[in-house]
Design a protein around this motif. Structure first.
Motif, PDB file in Angstrom:
ATOM      1  N   ARG A 260     -18.511 -42.145 -81.361  1.00  0.00           N
ATOM      2  CA  ARG A 260     -19.521 -43.181 -81.160  1.00  0.00           C
ATOM      3  C   ARG A 260     -19.837 -43.420 -79.671  1.00  0.00           C
ATOM      4  N   GLU A 261     -18.979 -42.928 -78.773  1.00  0.00           N
ATOM      5  CA  GLU A 261     -19.137 -43.273 -77.357  1.00  0.00           C
ATOM      6  C   GLU A 261     -20.519 -42.901 -76.783  1.00  0.00           C
ATOM      7  N   PRO A 262     -21.057 -41.708 -77.041  1.00  0.00           N
ATOM      8  CA  PRO A 262     -22.388 -41.410 -76.471  1.00  0.00           C
ATOM      9  C   PRO A 262     -23.464 -42.379 -76.981  1.00  0.00           C
ATOM     10  N   ALA A 263     -23.403 -42.738 -78.269  1.00  0.00           N
ATOM     11  CA  ALA A 263     -24.402 -43.681 -78.809  1.00  0.00           C
ATOM     12  C   ALA A 263     -24.206 -45.060 -78.192  1.00  0.00           C
ATOM     13  N   ASP A 264     -22.955 -45.452 -78.008  1.00  0.00           N
ATOM     14  CA  ASP A 264     -22.666 -46.743 -77.361  1.00  0.00           C
ATOM     15  C   ASP A 264     -23.238 -46.766 -75.949  1.00  0.00           C
ATOM     16  N   HIS A 265     -22.991 -45.695 -75.209  1.00  0.00           N
ATOM     17  CA  HIS A 265     -23.413 -45.672 -73.805  1.00  0.00           C
ATOM     18  C   HIS A 265     -24.944 -45.643 -73.706  1.00  0.00           C
ATOM     19  N   ALA A 266     -25.581 -44.909 -74.625  1.00  0.00           N
ATOM     20  CA  ALA A 266     -27.054 -44.846 -74.586  1.00  0.00           C
ATOM     21  C   ALA A 266     -27.664 -46.203 -74.945  1.00  0.00           C
ATOM     22  N   ALA A 267     -26.942 -46.977 -75.761  1.00  0.00           N
ATOM     23  CA  ALA A 267     -27.516 -48.234 -76.278  1.00  0.00           C
ATOM     24  C   ALA A 267     -27.352 -49.408 -75.326  1.00  0.00           C
ATOM     25  N   ARG A 268     -26.380 -49.352 -74.436  1.00  0.00           N
ATOM     26  CA  ARG A 268     -26.019 -50.570 -73.682  1.00  0.00           C
ATOM     27  C   ARG A 268     -27.109 -51.025 -72.736  1.00  0.00           C
ATOM     28  N   SER A 269     -27.107 -52.334 -72.506  1.00  0.00           N
ATOM     29  CA  SER A 269     -28.171 -52.943 -71.705  1.00  0.00           C
ATOM     30  C   SER A 269     -27.921 -52.747 -70.211  1.00  0.00           C
ATOM     31  N   ALA A 270     -28.750 -51.910 -69.582  1.00  0.00           N
ATOM     32  CA  ALA A 270     -28.669 -51.729 -68.125  1.00  0.00           C
ATOM     33  C   ALA A 270     -29.095 -53.003 -67.383  1.00  0.00           C
ATOM     34  N   PRO A 271     -30.156 -53.722 -67.835  1.00  0.00           N
ATOM     35  CA  PRO A 271     -30.536 -54.938 -67.107  1.00  0.00           C
ATOM     36  C   PRO A 271     -29.398 -55.974 -67.031  1.00  0.00           C
ATOM     37  N   LEU A 272     -28.636 -56.117 -68.097  1.00  0.00           N
ATOM     38  CA  LEU A 272     -27.533 -57.095 -68.031  1.00  0.00           C
ATOM     39  C   LEU A 272     -26.436 -56.613 -67.072  1.00  0.00           C
TER      40      LEU A 272
ATOM     41  N   ASN B 116     -28.158 -36.529 -98.018  1.00  0.00           N
ATOM     42  CA  ASN B 116     -28.935 -35.302 -98.070  1.00  0.00           C
ATOM     43  C   ASN B 116     -30.121 -35.356 -97.095  1.00  0.00           C
ATOM     44  N   GLU B 117     -30.818 -36.472 -97.082  1.00  0.00           N
ATOM     45  CA  GLU B 117     -31.973 -36.620 -96.176  1.00  0.00           C
ATOM     46  C   GLU B 117     -31.537 -36.572 -94.710  1.00  0.00           C
ATOM     47  N   LEU B 118     -30.385 -37.194 -94.458  1.00  0.00           N
ATOM     48  CA  LEU B 118     -29.856 -37.203 -93.085  1.00  0.00           C
ATOM     49  C   LEU B 118     -29.522 -35.779 -92.641  1.00  0.00           C
ATOM     50  N   GLU B 119     -28.824 -35.049 -93.544  1.00  0.00           N
ATOM     51  CA  GLU B 119     -28.415 -33.673 -93.211  1.00  0.00           C
ATOM     52  C   GLU B 119     -29.614 -32.762 -93.010  1.00  0.00           C
ATOM     53  N   ASN B 120     -30.709 -33.062 -93.705  1.00  0.00           N
ATOM     54  CA  ASN B 120     -31.906 -32.218 -93.588  1.00  0.00           C
ATOM     55  C   ASN B 120     -32.869 -32.692 -92.513  1.00  0.00           C
ATOM     56  N   GLY B 121     -32.412 -33.665 -91.694  1.00  0.00           N
ATOM     57  CA  GLY B 121     -33.221 -34.107 -90.559  1.00  0.00           C
ATOM     58  C   GLY B 121     -34.459 -34.899 -90.962  1.00  0.00           C
ATOM     59  N   ARG B 122     -34.453 -35.462 -92.183  1.00  0.00           N
ATOM     60  CA  ARG B 122     -35.653 -36.195 -92.615  1.00  0.00           C
ATOM     61  C   ARG B 122     -35.574 -37.686 -92.302  1.00  0.00           C
ATOM     62  N   ILE B 123     -34.366 -38.189 -92.092  1.00  0.00           N
ATOM     63  CA  ILE B 123     -34.231 -39.604 -91.737  1.00  0.00           C
ATOM     64  C   ILE B 123     -33.256 -39.774 -90.572  1.00  0.00           C
ATOM     65  N   GLY B 124     -33.418 -40.878 -89.867  1.00  0.00           N
ATOM     66  CA  GLY B 124     -32.465 -41.289 -88.848  1.00  0.00           C
ATOM     67  C   GLY B 124     -31.993 -42.695 -89.188  1.00  0.00           C
ATOM     68  N   LEU B 125     -31.242 -43.273 -88.293  1.00  0.00           N
ATOM     69  CA  LEU B 125     -30.599 -44.552 -88.600  1.00  0.00           C
ATOM     70  C   LEU B 125     -30.606 -45.442 -87.359  1.00  0.00           C
ATOM     71  N   VAL B 126     -30.911 -46.717 -87.582  1.00  0.00           N
ATOM     72  CA  VAL B 126     -30.824 -47.696 -86.488  1.00  0.00           C
ATOM     73  C   VAL B 126     -29.757 -48.721 -86.869  1.00  0.00           C
ATOM     74  N   VAL B 127     -28.845 -48.978 -85.940  1.00  0.00           N
ATOM     75  CA  VAL B 127     -27.805 -49.996 -86.184  1.00  0.00           C
ATOM     76  C   VAL B 127     -27.946 -51.046 -85.087  1.00  0.00           C
ATOM     77  N   GLY B 128     -28.227 -52.281 -85.505  1.00  0.00           N
ATOM     78  CA  GLY B 128     -28.507 -53.343 -84.537  1.00  0.00           C
ATOM     79  C   GLY B 128     -27.252 -53.885 -83.861  1.00  0.00           C
ATOM     80  N   HIS B 129     -27.349 -54.026 -82.539  1.00  0.00           N
ATOM     81  CA  HIS B 129     -26.266 -54.636 -81.751  1.00  0.00           C
ATOM     82  C   HIS B 129     -26.891 -55.550 -80.709  1.00  0.00           C
ATOM     83  N   VAL B 130     -26.077 -56.433 -80.152  1.00  0.00           N
ATOM     84  CA  VAL B 130     -26.512 -57.194 -78.975  1.00  0.00           C
ATOM     85  C   VAL B 130     -25.448 -57.111 -77.884  1.00  0.00           C
ATOM     86  N   ASP B 131     -25.934 -57.155 -76.641  1.00  0.00           N
ATOM     87  CA  ASP B 131     -25.055 -57.328 -75.479  1.00  0.00           C
ATOM     88  C   ASP B 131     -25.254 -58.755 -74.980  1.00  0.00           C
TER      89      ASP B 131
END
Ligand SMILES: C[S@@+](CC[C@H](N)C(=O)[O-])C[C@H]1O[C@@H](n2cnc3c(N)ncnc32)[C@H](O)[C@@H]1O
Length: 282
Positions: free
Chosen positions: A16-28, A262-277
């Motif tokens: 999860r670390e790359p997704a965490d790092h990409a998601a974090r708030s630079a302005p804060l 199946n849709e995920l494996e075939n590249g047809r869907i992605g996923l958004v998981v909401g977080h706050v900093d």
């Protein structure tokens, strides 16, 4: 209601670390860096530090020299964190880091003495409102700043290949059941789960700190190279949690899971998981 201590695999944290790092708030982080800029040397406490992901993201964004104390109840994760320090300790600014294997349920107040910054990442959904109240009281008393990153806020939805939200009733039911499951006790009282995303800033504000909030969502695009491994692990965990929460729905959950996987494996869907900093300054 179960109250088992929360244990995390080092491999899951690495995934999860790359997704965490990409998601974090630079302005804060920039605002925090500005606030702390007059200090020669910072004392920083990282709660529930795991293998040190928070340090790896935040330390290079602060100008001053830093003494980090990484606290976790999992000695194996802290050992991985120490291996990381040994491998990459030549950076600028100068960073010293120590670890302490401690249960956050019994944190001695002295830990916060002389702290300039109290930080944590991906922790607050595991804790109770009472635990937050005690922590906030200590922070307000110590005069430290606080940066709490990546608290899940309960939003999780699939997106199509163009990044558009797929508004689907069955996904929403799975989201609701998952969020209920997240409120099972995790060793620090009745876990807030996604409610932490609002309870935490409210408690900091009530204690008189100046609070800023920024979204830090995971955006795992369809067919993105990183999506498959992390998205599949998320989906597997999601399915297990929902079945545990609502065993009578197991057949329906299984069919939902197979379709989405199946849709995920075939590249047809992605996923958004909401977080706050959340940044809180004295
Ligand atoms: C989701 S992980 C996040 C780890 C790290 N902050 C990161 O961003 O990768 C939550 C961390 O909290 C730690 N943790 C959970 N409950 C704890 C407790 N009662 N006392 C100390 N650490 C705890 C876990 O061991 C784990 O490392």
């Amino acid at each position: 209601m179960t109250n088992e201590a929360a244990r995390f695999e080092g491999d899951w944290l690495a995934l999860r670390e790359p997704a965490d790092h990409a998601a974090r708030s630079a302005p804060l982080a920039d605002r925090l860096s500005e606030w702390l800029k007059s200090a020669d040397r910072l004392r920083i406490i990282d709660l529930g530090a795991g293998t040190g992901s928070n340090l790896r993201w935040l330390a290079p964004r602060l100008d001053a020299q830093q003494d980090w104390l990484l606290i976790d109840h999992d000695a194996a994760l802290l050992a991985r964190a120490r291996e990381g320090f040994a491998a990459g300790s030549s950076g600028k600014p100068a960073i010293r880091a120590q670890t302490r294997c401690l249960d956050l349920a019994g944190l001695p107040r002295e830990v916060f003495d002389d702290a300039d910054l109290v930080t944590a990442a991906a922790l607050f959904d595991l804790v109770s409102a009472n635990w937050i109240d005690s922590l906030v009281e200590w922070i307000a008393h110590s005069g430290a700043a606080a940066l709490f990153a990546l608290t899940v806020d309960g939003r999780r939805h699939f997106v199509d290949e163009d990044g558009r939200w797929i508004d689907d009733e069955r996904d929403r039911r799975m989201e609701t059941l998952f969020n209920r499951h997240q409120q099972r006790g995790k060793g620090l009282g009745e876990a807030l789960g996604p409610k932490a995303a609002s309870v935490l800033p409210a408690a900091l504000e009530k204690a008189g700190l100046a609070v800023r909030i920024d979204e830090s969502d995971w955006r795992l695009g369809a067919a993105d190279g990183r999506t498959l491994a992390l998205g599949s692990a998320l989906l597997d965990d999601w399915m297990r949690a929902v079945v545990a929460q609502s065993p009578e729905d197991a057949a329906c959950v299984e069919s939902w899971y197979r379709t989405r996987r199946n849709e995920l494996e075939n590249g047809r869907i992605g996923l958004v998981v909401g977080h706050v900093d959340v940044l809180a300054l004295p």
